[in-house]
Scaffold this motif. Structure first.
Motif, PDB file in Angstrom:
ATOM      1  N   ALA B 116       0.821  -1.208   0.000  1.00  0.00           N
ATOM      2  CA  ALA B 116       0.000   0.000   0.000  1.00  0.00           C
ATOM      3  C   ALA B 116       0.854   1.255   0.000  1.00  0.00           C
ATOM      4  N   TYR B 117       2.146   1.110  -0.322  1.00  0.00           N
ATOM      5  CA  TYR B 117       3.069   2.236  -0.241  1.00  0.00           C
ATOM      6  C   TYR B 117       2.566   3.447  -1.021  1.00  0.00           C
ATOM      7  N   LEU B 118       1.943   3.193  -2.172  1.00  0.00           N
ATOM      8  CA  LEU B 118       1.545   4.318  -3.030  1.00  0.00           C
ATOM      9  C   LEU B 118       0.394   5.113  -2.457  1.00  0.00           C
ATOM     10  N   LEU B 119      -0.352   4.505  -1.536  1.00  0.00           N
ATOM     11  CA  LEU B 119      -1.491   5.220  -0.961  1.00  0.00           C
ATOM     12  C   LEU B 119      -1.032   5.997   0.255  1.00  0.00           C
ATOM     13  N   LYS B 120      -1.556   7.208   0.395  1.00  0.00           N
ATOM     14  CA  LYS B 120      -1.177   7.983   1.568  1.00  0.00           C
ATOM     15  C   LYS B 120      -2.353   8.111   2.528  1.00  0.00           C
ATOM     16  N   ASP B 121      -3.548   7.928   2.012  1.00  0.00           N
ATOM     17  CA  ASP B 121      -4.761   8.081   2.803  1.00  0.00           C
ATOM     18  C   ASP B 121      -4.951   6.865   3.725  1.00  0.00           C
ATOM     19  N   LYS B 122      -4.921   7.097   5.034  1.00  0.00           N
ATOM     20  CA  LYS B 122      -5.017   5.991   6.000  1.00  0.00           C
ATOM     21  C   LYS B 122      -6.334   5.234   5.861  1.00  0.00           C
ATOM     22  N   GLU B 123      -7.417   5.979   5.612  1.00  0.00           N
ATOM     23  CA  GLU B 123      -8.744   5.348   5.512  1.00  0.00           C
ATOM     24  C   GLU B 123      -8.776   4.389   4.325  1.00  0.00           C
ATOM     25  N   ALA B 124      -8.237   4.863   3.205  1.00  0.00           N
ATOM     26  CA  ALA B 124      -8.245   4.030   1.996  1.00  0.00           C
ATOM     27  C   ALA B 124      -7.457   2.753   2.244  1.00  0.00           C
ATOM     28  N   ILE B 125      -6.326   2.892   2.963  1.00  0.00           N
ATOM     29  CA  ILE B 125      -5.510   1.706   3.236  1.00  0.00           C
ATOM     30  C   ILE B 125      -6.329   0.698   4.039  1.00  0.00           C
ATOM     31  N   LYS B 126      -7.020   1.213   5.045  1.00  0.00           N
ATOM     32  CA  LYS B 126      -7.814   0.334   5.898  1.00  0.00           C
ATOM     33  C   LYS B 126      -8.864  -0.403   5.069  1.00  0.00           C
ATOM     34  N   GLU B 127      -9.495   0.374   4.197  1.00  0.00           N
ATOM     35  CA  GLU B 127     -10.555  -0.195   3.364  1.00  0.00           C
ATOM     36  C   GLU B 127     -10.011  -1.316   2.471  1.00  0.00           C
ATOM     37  N   HIS B 128      -8.870  -1.024   1.835  1.00  0.00           N
ATOM     38  CA  HIS B 128      -8.284  -2.032   0.940  1.00  0.00           C
ATOM     39  C   HIS B 128      -7.847  -3.253   1.710  1.00  0.00           C
ATOM     40  N   LEU B 129      -7.364  -3.009   2.913  1.00  0.00           N
ATOM     41  CA  LEU B 129      -6.918  -4.127   3.732  1.00  0.00           C
ATOM     42  C   LEU B 129      -8.103  -5.056   3.998  1.00  0.00           C
ATOM     43  N   LEU B 130      -9.253  -4.445   4.297  1.00  0.00           N
ATOM     44  CA  LEU B 130     -10.449  -5.260   4.548  1.00  0.00           C
ATOM     45  C   LEU B 130     -10.825  -6.055   3.308  1.00  0.00           C
ATOM     46  N   THR B 131     -10.754  -5.391   2.139  1.00  0.00           N
ATOM     47  CA  THR B 131     -11.061  -6.090   0.892  1.00  0.00           C
ATOM     48  C   THR B 131     -10.150  -7.291   0.705  1.00  0.00           C
ATOM     49  N   VAL B 132      -8.855  -7.065   0.919  1.00  0.00           N
ATOM     50  CA  VAL B 132      -7.892  -8.156   0.721  1.00  0.00           C
ATOM     51  C   VAL B 132      -8.167  -9.279   1.716  1.00  0.00           C
ATOM     52  N   PHE B 133      -8.449  -8.901   2.952  1.00  0.00           N
ATOM     53  CA  PHE B 133      -8.728  -9.935   3.951  1.00  0.00           C
ATOM     54  C   PHE B 133     -10.003 -10.698   3.599  1.00  0.00           C
ATOM     55  N   ARG B 134     -10.986 -10.008   2.980  1.00  0.00           N
ATOM     56  CA  ARG B 134     -12.202 -10.704   2.582  1.00  0.00           C
ATOM     57  C   ARG B 134     -11.889 -11.722   1.501  1.00  0.00           C
ATOM     58  N   LEU B 135     -11.005 -11.320   0.586  1.00  0.00           N
ATOM     59  CA  LEU B 135     -10.645 -12.224  -0.515  1.00  0.00           C
ATOM     60  C   LEU B 135      -9.794 -13.387   0.001  1.00  0.00           C
ATOM     61  N   PHE B 136      -8.848 -13.066   0.882  1.00  0.00           N
ATOM     62  CA  PHE B 136      -7.935 -14.103   1.407  1.00  0.00           C
ATOM     63  C   PHE B 136      -8.041 -14.160   2.933  1.00  0.00           C
ATOM     64  N   PRO B 137      -9.016 -14.834   3.471  1.00  0.00           N
ATOM     65  CA  PRO B 137      -9.177 -14.867   4.933  1.00  0.00           C
ATOM     66  C   PRO B 137      -7.942 -15.409   5.639  1.00  0.00           C
ATOM     67  N   VAL B 138      -7.210 -16.279   4.935  1.00  0.00           N
ATOM     68  CA  VAL B 138      -6.043 -16.907   5.577  1.00  0.00           C
ATOM     69  C   VAL B 138      -5.005 -15.841   5.960  1.00  0.00           C
ATOM     70  N   LEU B 139      -4.939 -14.770   5.178  1.00  0.00           N
ATOM     71  CA  LEU B 139      -3.949 -13.730   5.479  1.00  0.00           C
ATOM     72  C   LEU B 139      -4.295 -13.019   6.781  1.00  0.00           C
ATOM     73  N   LYS B 140      -5.580 -12.894   7.040  1.00  0.00           N
ATOM     74  CA  LYS B 140      -5.977 -12.235   8.283  1.00  0.00           C
ATOM     75  C   LYS B 140      -5.548 -13.081   9.476  1.00  0.00           C
ATOM     76  N   GLU B 141      -5.771 -14.410   9.329  1.00  0.00           N
ATOM     77  CA  GLU B 141      -5.376 -15.309  10.424  1.00  0.00           C
ATOM     78  C   GLU B 141      -3.888 -15.206  10.712  1.00  0.00           C
ATOM     79  N   ARG B 142      -3.109 -15.064   9.648  1.00  0.00           N
ATOM     80  CA  ARG B 142      -1.648 -15.129   9.812  1.00  0.00           C
ATOM     81  C   ARG B 142      -1.013 -13.744   9.821  1.00  0.00           C
ATOM     82  N   SER B 143      -1.777 -12.709  10.054  1.00  0.00           N
ATOM     83  CA  SER B 143      -1.256 -11.369   9.791  1.00  0.00           C
ATOM     84  C   SER B 143      -0.003 -11.029  10.600  1.00  0.00           C
ATOM     85  N   ARG B 144       0.190 -11.663  11.742  1.00  0.00           N
ATOM     86  CA  ARG B 144       1.387 -11.344  12.549  1.00  0.00           C
ATOM     87  C   ARG B 144       2.562 -12.283  12.263  1.00  0.00           C
TER      88      ARG B 144
END
Lengths: 289, 249, 356, 423
Positions: B116-144
């Motif tokens: 998300a380096y190209l994005l500067k807007d924190k809200e947009a990053i959060k939103e995209h993160l949710l989208t990605v996690f919806r697409l790949f739930p496994v990434l959310k489980e392993r996020s740390r």
């Protein structure tokens, strides 16, 4: 004794960590083995000597000035003498050796080969369980740990930090993610030199300021980054403390072999490399491109 | 068309890797490029995304010889073949590289933040993160978890997720199925078609033809740096010679 | 008449093998010049500089043989030099052996040192190897300081026999050895072994895949390089008549790398040129002793910024060109290759395909 | 034909060298060899300049009825960094600059190499900086080759150790008298270097004989920069005296930490850094009361000592150290030249051997192997202590009947007094 080992180990380890993390970052981001890295540390010590002892500026102002000037010099060196030929890795290496020589000789020309000392901010000592620890040591320890924490926070928590670490691990992919690798390399150089300068400023009152003071730390830094794994920041941090404590332990426990501390640290490095050729936290080489 | 490649040629010293290659990807499309090993598939993607130019700059004057690039690449109507890689990424063309290449020492979430380096807007990053996690739930489980310790399939999901973080206009994926078990491959391909369905066009390079051809809108076959065939799955699979010689079916 | 015949043979050799390429002409006249120089000028100081240049030229070229050809970056090349210097010095002092015995034994000791560090370093690659090798001379220096009874500690081993009775004799010993060993190293680089060395640098995995035991070749490179560096260390000791810790210092290892890269690596003659330019330069700069090292460093930086591949490589690429078909070098202005007559016209993108 | 040409050529060259160095000389060229970027080389140079200025002011050197001025040639040997460089520099000075005599030299490894070169050319070399006995032992071993070598300063490391112990004994005695410590404990603190080894060995043997006890032995690297660890250990060992043997930069952090942590043990021995004026600034005054052996001191060793000391300090901004012995060396040389009336080295050697000269360091007489004689009424060396910003002479005071005018009494550091007085 234990307190002493602890404090000395932490100080040595901390200063080495300041130097090694910077070295590691530059290596990762720009693929430069920057031999001149500890030379920045040396000139920072000379700047603080000039500003505080010679010109009598306030110590804090002197510290600030030294760090800023050295950082600017570092960026200039990168822009003028490293960036134009960056693709020739081994030639860059020679250039950095030559740059270190230029610094050393300039300092020698201006200040001569005298051994200089720099007064600390504080004098006096604290007695903890019958062991005398000087205030300057304690102050240095606090500052080193503080700077390390800030660096850690920048690298771990900020957008810039993530970009730097990403670039250090895989320049090509970082490029693909929209990171301007050249600009990040420049910023990294500035941060790394600044850390080296802080190290130099801190070590100046504890040690001797002389034109060759960059050689021993250079060898140690090289050993640390290899031990920890090249380009790995975690590896550099842990490696720095391992070797910092090794040096201190050798001095404390082998009074007759104190002169062997350098050789000892290097042997540890070689043993680690024999067991793990990519260092403690390095990436195995087949993976890298 | 969103992406248009005209007469692209790439030489490494004297070896010609791409020879007068032309292709295009339209909005909402999933386009696949297939071909045998050494056909120049990876080089094609690297040339489009600016990496060949970057490599050329790095190797300039060294003893490995010169790289020459000829031809034009247009993206959303703008010529991009002269741009450095990071600016191409800024314009929304993202490459998900061969062998996945996560930032191994960083955690999953840090990898995604790097994407998300190209994005500067924190809200947009959060939103995209949710989208990605919806697409790949496994990434959310392993996020740390440190990404170097993920399994191959998870790393592939991470690589695609990372590229999706900046909401690209076109996603290029290089050989996502390499080294994955058949079941995992299926899942990866499933996710890729979901990406297309979410409105992001995909240019997919893959050897695993049987699945990919069916899911792609159009297909190209690449051999020795040249496009030798183009069409839908049906059209291409009817051609006996093509199947036997180039697709290994 | 046999004399005439051999004369013609020499002339044939000169015109076919030497006067065909500018670089060879330069090398030929350089060697010739070195050989006749003492007949014209007997200045012992000048001879001393050339002697030391020759000794360090062997040293720098041996670094090239290892690090340039096989890509096994050695940052601790002074190890070989120091081991050989100490070995020959101690043998000479304790057993009274003459230089022509102690120098080869010292070189063999350096080979052993090469094997000792080569074996553990085999698994290391790239910068790891470079930085690990940097450690060995420093560790050895620690050992030197622990056993001052044998090594003399920081004072070194002194009271050694000189290399030769007169300066001119020493000059010829060093210069001829330099030329001979330089030629040997160059031939090694050109031989089948040398090609495998090249290949290891470019892609070690591929070389191993083609059934070549790369381990053996890397060890061979370490020992060969150690041997040549050892000879230079032995010569140095007998010439300076002291073997001290300065032969193990980091700066000497760096010096070798500077000389070699300045001259141009993977050539053997590059490092030799580098030494013969930079060492006398350093002496010439004595006219301004205060800023001599500073100027030296600045000159190195400026030249390398303009010629990042090294001086000789830069010059060579402007004078000569490699034939794309048979890989033989030609003068840049030739239109066809001197061996296979392939067309040397300017290569375009199609030209590349013609070659295939 | 060619053979004749070669012989003819070499004869001409030889004649040129022969006459070039002897007959055309308008002045006497003395090469001062030292690491000129460093304080050692600067002392070589300033010492030499001081002597030459005076000699030239009175008209130069009287040789065979003519007065020749002296010309100094600065030879930057770079010897601290590069040993072959030093030998080359000396050979360059001999062949190019045509120096007639050499003075100076510092790093032993390099001086060996330079000595060999000078002896090859039969040039008189007055050593002023390297203490190793072997340098003079070579004269005894191979007189014909090495007879051109003389050592003016410092005294042979054997005598160096002797003075060292006398100083230690003096401090032990004063501590015994003033603090009532019957058997002081001594911590041996010596850098790990060959020159320090015999001193340490002798210390282990002598200290018990001197009625003292050994608290322990610490040998940090000669290039160490932080000795807190060692000092803490010494503190824990309960030592009353630290017997130092330090020549390297470590002397500064050592003294600084010693004063800062107020380690309750008097520091005495050799600390080369403490011989320098910059020591006070470098330690920020924390090196107060550190005591070191020295070559000079601002006392009346001979009548010329104080003028020399003051002028040197004014000129160099530094106290003269043993490297400034080039001053005495040149004067000795000039005396010999004037007596012998020639510049011919072979004729000068016997004249130099007969030297009996009152120089700034004391009365200089050479031993059989061309070393400087040590002892009462010869060169004694001095003991100096930092007392509130001034480097004072504290020895010899009442030693073998000698007290230099201007010498003061040794002071025990107050924190040491405070710690041990009560007991």
């Amino acid at each position: 004794m234990i307190e002493n080992i602890l404090i000395n180990g932490l100080i040595h380890g901390g200063v080495y960590a300041l130097l090694a993390i910077g070295f590691s970052l530059i290596f990762g981001v720009a693929r430069i083995v920057n031999i001149a890295h500890t030379a920045f540390y040396m000139i920072a010590a000379y700047f603080i000597y000039t500003f505080s002892t010679r010109m009598g500026l306030h110590p804090l102002l002197a510290i600030l000035l030294s760090v800023v000037i050295v950082t600017l010099i570092g960026m200039g060196v990168y822009q003028l003498s490293i960036k134009p030929i960056q693709e020739h890795e081994i030639t860059v290496l020679i250039i950095t050796i030559a740059v270190a020589m230029v610094f050393q000789e300039t300092v020698l020309l201006i200040y001569g080969g005298h051994f200089r000392g720099n007064p600390g901010l504080l004098t006096g000592f604290l007695e903890i369980f019958g062991v005398r620890v000087s205030y300057q040591h304690l102050l240095t320890l606090i500052v080193v740990l503080f700077v390390l924490l800030i660096t850690w926070w920048i690298l771990l928590r900020t957008r810039l930090g993530i970009a730097i670490r990403a670039t250090a691990q895989d320049r090509e992919v970082a490029n693909l993610m929209g990171m301007n690798v050249h600009r990040i390399a420049m910023i990294t150089m500035a941060i790394a030199v600044m850390m080296a300068a802080i190290g130099g400023v801190l070590i100046a009152p504890l040690s001797v300021v002389e034109p060759y003071m960059w050689l021993h730390p250079l060898v140690m830094v090289l050993a640390i980054v290899v031990l920890g794994g090249l380009g790995s920041i975690k590896g550099s941090l842990i490696g720095a403390f391992i070797l910092g404590f090794t040096e201190t332990l050798v001095v404390f426990l082998l009074p007759l072999g104190a002169f062997l501390k350098g050789a000892f640290s290097l042997m540890i490095m070689i043993v680690v490399l024999l067991l793990r050729p990519e260092g403690l936290f390095g990436v195995a080489f087949e993976e890298e491109r | 068309m969103l992406l248009e490649v005209h007469h692209l040629s790439v030489c490494y010293d004297t070896a010609m890797i791409l020879n007068d290659l032309s292709l295009s990807v339209g909005e909402q499309e999933l386009v696949s490029v297939a071909g045998p090993n050494g056909a120049g598939k990876t080089t094609m993607l690297r040339a489009i995304s600016g990496l060949v130019r970057w490599e050329k700059e790095i190797l300039r004057g060294s003893r490995y010889g010169d790289i020459t690039i000829e031809g034009r690449v247009h993206f959303s109507g703008e010529r991009i073949d002269q741009l450095p890689a990071h600016e191409i990424a800024e314009r929304g063309l993202l490459l998900c590289p061969e062998r996945r290449r996560p930032f191994r020492e960083m955690t999953v979430i840090e990898n995604l933040m790097a994407g998300a380096y190209l994005l500067k807007d924190k809200e947009a990053i959060k939103e995209h993160l949710l989208t990605v996690f919806r697409l790949f739930p496994v990434l959310k489980e392993r996020s740390r978890q440190v990404s170097g310790t993920l399994s191959g399939g998870e790393q592939q999901m991470l690589a695609i997720g990372r590229a999706l973080m900046s909401r690209p206009k076109l996603l290029c994926i290089d050989e996502p199925s390499t080294g994955l078990a058949p079941l995992l491959r299926k899942e990866v391909f499933q996710k890729i078609s979901e990406v297309r369905d979410s409105g992001i066009p995909v240019l997919l390079v893959e050897q695993e033809v049987s699945t990919v051809f069916k899911m792609a809108n159009r297909n190209y076959v690449l051999s020795s740096g040249k496009i030798i065939a183009e069409g839908t799955a049906q059209e291409l699979l009817q051609d006996e010679v093509l199947r036997k010689t180039y697709l290994g079916l | 008449m046999p004399v005439l015949f051999s004369f013609r043979k020499i002339r044939l050799f000169l015109s076919k093998e030497i006067f065909i390429l500018p670089s060879r002409i330069i090398a030929f006249f350089f060697c010739l010049g070195l050989l006749v120089l003492p007949l014209l000028i007997k200045d012992p100081y000048l001879l001393r500089i050339i002697i030391l240049s020759s000794i360090f030229a062997i040293f720098a070229a041996s670094w090239d043989l290892l690090s340039g050809y096989t890509g096994q970056m050695n940052f601790g090349h002074a190890l070989f030099f120091g081991v050989a210097a100490y070995t020959s010095a101690i043998l000479n002092l304790r057993l009274g052996l003459p230089p022509w015995i102690t120098i080869p034994i010292g070189a063999l000791a350096a080979v052993v040192a090469g094997l000792i560090i080569g074996i553990p370093c085999l698994r290391l690659r790239g910068p790891y190897l470079a930085l690990a090798t940097l450690a060995f001379p420093i560790i050895l220096m620690g050992i030197v300081f622990t056993i001052p009874g044998i090594t003399g500690g920081e004072l070194g081993v002194s009271g050694i026999k000189p290399l030769a009775r007169s300066r001119i004799l020493a000059y010829y010993v060093c210069v001829i050895l330099m030329m001979g060993l330089g030629l040997v190293m160059w031939k090694i680089g050109d031989s089948k072994t040398g090609i495998i060395f090249h290949a290891i640098r470019e892609d070690e995995v591929a070389v191993r895949a083609s059934g070549i035991n790369t381990t053996r070749y890397k060890l061979l490179a370490f020992s060969l390089s150690g041997f040549f560096a050892g000879i230079s260390g032995g010569l140095y000791t007998h010439f300076i008549r002291i073997a001290g810790p300065s032969t193990l210092e980091v700066s000497l290892s760096f010096q070798a790398i500077i000389w070699a890269i300045f001259g141009g690596v993977v050539t053997i003659y590059g490092p030799i040129t580098g030494v013969f330019l930079l060492y006398p330069l350093m002496e010439f700069l004595r006219i301004i002793p205060e800023i001599r090292t500073l100027l030296f460093a600045l000159i190195v930086i400026v030249i390398l910024l303009f010629m990042p591949e090294g001086l000789t490589t830069w010059i060579r690429d402007r004078m000569e060109e490699e034939c794309p078909r048979c890989k033989v070098r030609n003068v840049a202005w030739r239109k066809a290759c001197r061996v296979c007559f392939a067309d040397l016209g300017k290569r375009s993108s199609e030209g590349g395909e013609h070659g295939v | 034909m060619r053979g004749w040409g070669r012989i003819f050529g070499s004869v001409i060259v030889l004649l040129f060298i022969f006459f070039g160095s002897i007959s055309i000389a308008q002045d006497i060229k003395i090469g001062v060899a030292g690491p000129m970027a460093f304080i050692q080389g600067q002392h070589h140079w300033f010492g030499a300049e001081y002597a030459v200025e005076e000699i030239n002011a009175r008209g130069g050197v009287l040789v065979g009825g003519k007065r020749l001025p002296i010309k100094l040639i600065k030879i930057d040997t770079n010897e601290i960094l590069n040993v072959p460089d030093a030998a080359s520099a000396v050979e360059r000075a001999i062949t190019r600059d045509k120096v007639d005599f050499l003075v100076g030299g510092f790093r032993t490894e390099a001086v060996f190499a330079m000595q060999d070169v000078a002896m090859d050319y039969k040039k008189i070399f007055m050593g002023c900086g390297a203490a190793h006995p072997e340098l003079c032992a070579r004269v005894a071993k191979d007189y014909n080759k090495y007879k051109y070598w003389f050592r003016v300063t410092p005294i042979n490391s054997m005598f160096l150790a002797k003075v060292d112990f006398i100083l230690l004994g003096m401090v032990g005695k004063i501590m015994g008298m003033e603090l009532g410590i019957p058997k002081p404990k001594v911590a041996i603190f010596a850098e790990k270097a060959v020159w320090a080894d015999p001193i340490v060995a002798a210390a282990k043997e002598n200290i018990p004989k001197m009625g003292m006890e050994i608290a322990g032995e610490w040998r940090p690297s000669a290039t160490a920069t932080d000795v807190t660890a060692e000092l803490s250990a010494i503190n824990a060992s309960g030592a009353h005296i630290i017997f130092t043997t330090i020549s390297g930069p470590m002397g500064i952090p050592y003294a600084k930490k010693w004063g800062e942590l107020k380690i309750p043990a008097a520091s005495v021995g050799i600390n080369v850094e403490a011989q320098k004026k910059g020591f006070w600034e470098a330690t920020g005054g924390l090196g107060n009361y550190d005591t070191t052996m020295n070559t000079y001191a601002r006392v009346e060793i001979t009548s010329v000592t104080i003028p020399f000391y003051d002028k040197f300090t004014a000129k160099a901004g530094e106290f003269p150290t043993y490297n400034a012995g080039t001053n005495d060396a040149i004067r000795i040389l000039v005396n010999a030249i004037e007596k012998a009336g020639t510049l011919d080295a072979d004729k000068l050697v016997p004249e130099l051997e007969r030297t009996d000269f009152y120089g700034a360091a004391g009365r200089i007489v050479f031993t059989k192997d061309h070393d400087v004689t040590w002892g009462p009424n010869f060169v004694t060396a001095t003991g100096t202590q930092w007392q509130d910003g001034k480097l004072m002479c504290v020895w010899p005071v009442n030693w073998e009947g000698i007290t230099y005018k201007g010498a003061v009494k040794y002071k025990i550091p107050p924190w040491v007094v405070e710690k041990w007085k009560k007991k």
